[in-house]
Design an enzyme around this catalytic site. Structure first.
Site, PDB file in Angstrom:
ATOM      1  N   GLU A 186     -22.579 -28.165  -9.217  1.00  0.00           N
ATOM      2  CA  GLU A 186     -23.610 -28.074  -8.178  1.00  0.00           C
ATOM      3  C   GLU A 186     -23.467 -29.252  -7.208  1.00  0.00           C
ATOM      4  OE1 GLU A 186     -27.616 -27.462  -9.638  1.00  0.00           O
ATOM      5  OE2 GLU A 186     -28.303 -26.717  -7.716  1.00  0.00           O
ATOM      6  N   LYS A 196     -31.431 -18.108  -3.307  1.00  0.00           N
ATOM      7  CA  LYS A 196     -32.888 -17.922  -3.442  1.00  0.00           C
ATOM      8  C   LYS A 196     -33.411 -17.036  -2.323  1.00  0.00           C
ATOM      9  CE  LYS A 196     -34.059 -22.393  -5.497  1.00  0.00           C
ATOM     10  NZ  LYS A 196     -34.627 -23.702  -5.193  1.00  0.00           N
ATOM     11  N   HIS A 233     -10.061 -21.977 -32.162  1.00  0.00           N
ATOM     12  CA  HIS A 233      -9.873 -20.604 -32.627  1.00  0.00           C
ATOM     13  C   HIS A 233     -10.191 -19.634 -31.504  1.00  0.00           C
ATOM     14  CE1 HIS A 233      -9.430 -21.959 -36.798  1.00  0.00           C
ATOM     15  NE2 HIS A 233     -10.128 -22.980 -36.327  1.00  0.00           N
TER      16      HIS A 233
HETATM   17  O1  PA5 Z   1     -30.099 -29.947  -9.356  1.00  0.00           O
HETATM   18  C1  PA5 Z   1     -30.856 -29.288  -8.673  1.00  0.00           C
HETATM   19  O2  PA5 Z   1     -31.347 -29.713  -7.625  1.00  0.00           O
HETATM   20  C2  PA5 Z   1     -31.253 -27.892  -9.073  1.00  0.00           C
HETATM   21  O3  PA5 Z   1     -30.492 -27.430 -10.138  1.00  0.00           O
HETATM   22  C3  PA5 Z   1     -32.731 -27.850  -9.453  1.00  0.00           C
HETATM   23  O4  PA5 Z   1     -32.949 -28.723 -10.515  1.00  0.00           O
HETATM   24  C4  PA5 Z   1     -33.177 -26.457  -9.823  1.00  0.00           C
HETATM   25  O5  PA5 Z   1     -32.957 -25.577  -8.759  1.00  0.00           O
HETATM   26  C5  PA5 Z   1     -34.653 -26.432 -10.203  1.00  0.00           C
HETATM   27  O6  PA5 Z   1     -35.426 -26.892  -9.152  1.00  0.00           O
HETATM   28  P1  PA5 Z   1     -36.929 -27.314  -9.352  1.00  0.00           P
HETATM   29  O7  PA5 Z   1     -36.957 -28.501 -10.246  1.00  0.00           O
HETATM   30  O8  PA5 Z   1     -37.413 -27.630  -7.978  1.00  0.00           O
HETATM   31  O9  PA5 Z   1     -37.649 -26.176  -9.974  1.00  0.00           O
END
Ligand code: PA5
Length: 554
Positions: A333, A466, A362
């Site tokens: 990410e 999203k 394995h």
């Molecule tokens: O690392 C990130 O920014 C994302 O993976 C968020 O943690 C994830 O989208 C969850 O977001 P939020 O904490 O606003 O619910």
């Protein structure tokens, strides 16, 4: 590029190990880079680049806007050493939050805070997604002991109804002793909201007030976080802060990770200390003695700065099984970006996968040794086998000896075929080494991102997903609206798409043909779930598949 085994004897390899293994006895962590085939020439060539990256990290730690697209500071390093925060109010908020977490956990454990029925809380149900839950899941698995932990923990990290049922059935008749922790920095994430609403509904049907069983970790800003608004208005037990200068995937040492850890009874001071000592270690300006700088350089070397090689994470320890999942998010990410900071199309990233050794021997390790050489392995070795008494499976040989044997054997088998690896050795799995591992990779990701000139701290691709999902839900609402308003006959996919686009939309360029595929998939999903009351009539031509609303489906 040549395999080390081709030009080195085992003795020379051991010498290389002694040159390129960096260790820190204070936290019991060492990192061995000797089995990546880099040369001194590579180190010389990249010296300036890594120096610049280290300077960038120093500025980031001082509070520079290191996440330009979101115009934010990047402050996860302050979380384990508030003294280095750029201003006093931030430092105070961090320390206050750690104290608040500890005090709250103590009150839950000693019964000062009881459930709505006056019973001590025994179970912990944590809800979140991505960066708001992968850290707590990893740490729970690494440090937990289901028998002796202070609370029994459950996680919900999706919007899968069947997934909810599987967890909630485990809590049947136990909701009255369950504490819910809802984690969402934005306080708007749909998956987490859905999980919370489903769990809240389950509490309602058991005549239990959800608010009196719940705490939230979120941005404490009403017009930003719906979760904060709800928790405040309904009088939840407590709200813990998330700050805009902490990113989700680097939030394990904030309340996001500390609260679940403290509630399970883990030593969060040691976790923070491990991370802090690792931060000090990885600030070293000398790349060769700085494991985070070396990790970043090795990633750069193996993948030629373009992520050409995948990162396979292989911990030889069941407790660290979720580390690859945790790192998959942290690395992918952060580094998986379309454009670099200069606005050039780069499609960067490093693919991360893995599970655990020796189990994976394995499975896919066959390919790693004999198939495509498109990866480098990061082994994680843990020296201490267990606290309990040893059992000898053979004369003077334990299962742990075999685990080490399989790790060393696999590493050797790989290098013989020119397949490179890094090894991280931990003295043991404990809060301190777990904190250090987290800090080590957080910084390596930051440094590597600088080497390839990308912003590691935003996630534009996630936002796009999203938005697209929201459009699908909107489309579904229009489809169900259309079918329920016209229950007299079935409509084909083509007719439904035609029927839901208004004349005005058409004049604005919306084409019903473009909606047909999603209409088909949405209706197929609805008709597979009888309570939605959509009936399906198949046709050999998919677009002629018809759907109809019917009250009478049972
Ligand atoms: O690392 C990130 O920014 C994302 O993976 C968020 O943690 C994830 O989208 C969850 O977001 P939020 O904490 O606003 O619910």
């Amino acid at each position: 590029k040549v395999s080390l085994e081709v030009f080195m004897t085992k003795e020379q390899l051991f010498k290389r190990y002694q040159t390129y293994c960096v260790k820190n006895d204070e936290i019991g962590v060492s990192v061995d880079f000797s089995r990546i085939c880099f040369t001194d020439e590579f180190m010389d060539k990249t010296r300036l680049k890594i120096q610049r990256a280290l300077k960038f990290m120093a500025q980031l730690e001082k509070g520079d806007i290191a996440n330009p697209s979101e115009n934010r500071m990047v402050g996860h390093y302050w979380l384990r050493n508030p003294d280095i925060a750029p201003d006093r109010s931030i430092a105070a908020e961090i320390s206050d939050t750690v104290n608040k977490v500890k005090q709250f956990a103590a009150k839950i454990h000693n019964g000062e805070i009881l459930s709505s029925t006056g019973k001590p809380f025994k179970n912990l149900l944590v809800m979140g997604i991505g960066g708001s839950i992968l850290g707590p899941q990893f740490v729970s698995n690494a440090l937990g002991n289901p028998v002796s932990d202070k609370m029994k923990v459950y996680f919900i990290d999706n919007t899968d109804p069947d997934g909810y049922e599987r967890i909630l059935h485990l809590l049947d008749n136990q909701l009255d002793t369950t504490l819910c922790v809802v984690i969402s920095k934005s306080g708007k994430t749909i998956e987490t909201r859905n999980a919370m609403l489903e769990v809240e509904n389950r509490f309602k049907s058991n005549n239990l007030p959800f608010a009196k069983h719940s705490v939230a970790t979120t941005q404490m800003v009403e017009d930003k976080s719906d979760l904060f608004k709800k928790a405040k208005n309904e009088g939840w037990l407590e709200v813990f802060p998330m700050w805009d200068w902490v990113g989700g995937r680097t939030s394990e040492t904030s309340a996001v990770g500390l609260l679940p850890a403290a509630l399970q009874g883990f030593n969060i001071d040691r976790l923070l200390e491990g991370a802090m000592v690792c931060d000090e270690w990885t600030r070293s300006k000398e790349a060769k003695t700085n494991p985070a700088a070396m990790l970043a350089l090795m990633w750069f070397y193996t993948g030629k700065g373009k992520g050409e090689k995948n990162m396979v994470i292989l911990p030889y320890k069941d407790r660290l099984e979720l580390f690859s999942r945790y790192l998959q998010q942290l690395v992918m990410e952060s580094l998986g970006k379309e454009y670099n900071l200069a606005g050039r199309l780069v499609n960067q990233g490093i693919t991360v996968y893995g599970n655990k050794g020796s189990t994976d021997q394995h499975a896919y390790i066959q390919q790693l040794r004999d198939g495509r050489n498109d990866f480098f392995v990061t082994f994680i070795e843990v020296l201490k086998d267990r606290d309990e008494e040893e059992f000898y499976v053979e004369n003077d040989v334990t299962s742990g000896d075999y685990l080490t044997g399989f790790y060393l054997g696999t590493r050797q088998a790989l290098i013989e075929k020119g397949r490179e690896s890094i090894t991280i050795t931990l003295k043991q799995v404990c809060p301190c080494t777990v904190g250090a591992l987290i800090a080590l990779f957080e910084r390596a990701v930051g440094l590597y991102a600088h080497l390839i000139n990308i912003n590691a701290y935003d996630q534009p691709g996630v936002e796009a997903g999203k938005k697209a999902a929201a459009e699908i839900i909107n489309l579904q609402k229009r489809i169900t609206g259309f079918l329920t308003a016209n229950p007299e006959k079935p409509f084909t996919v083509v007719e439904i798409a035609e029927g839901i686009v208004s004349a005005e939309e058409k004049s604005n360029g919306v084409k019903p043909e473009d909606l047909q595929e999603n209409v088909y998939h949405i209706c197929s999903h609805l008709s597979a779930n009888k309570q939605r009351k959509i009936e399906r009539t198949d046709s050999v031509i998919l677009s002629a598949t018809a759907f109809k609303y019917s009250e009478y489906i049972i």
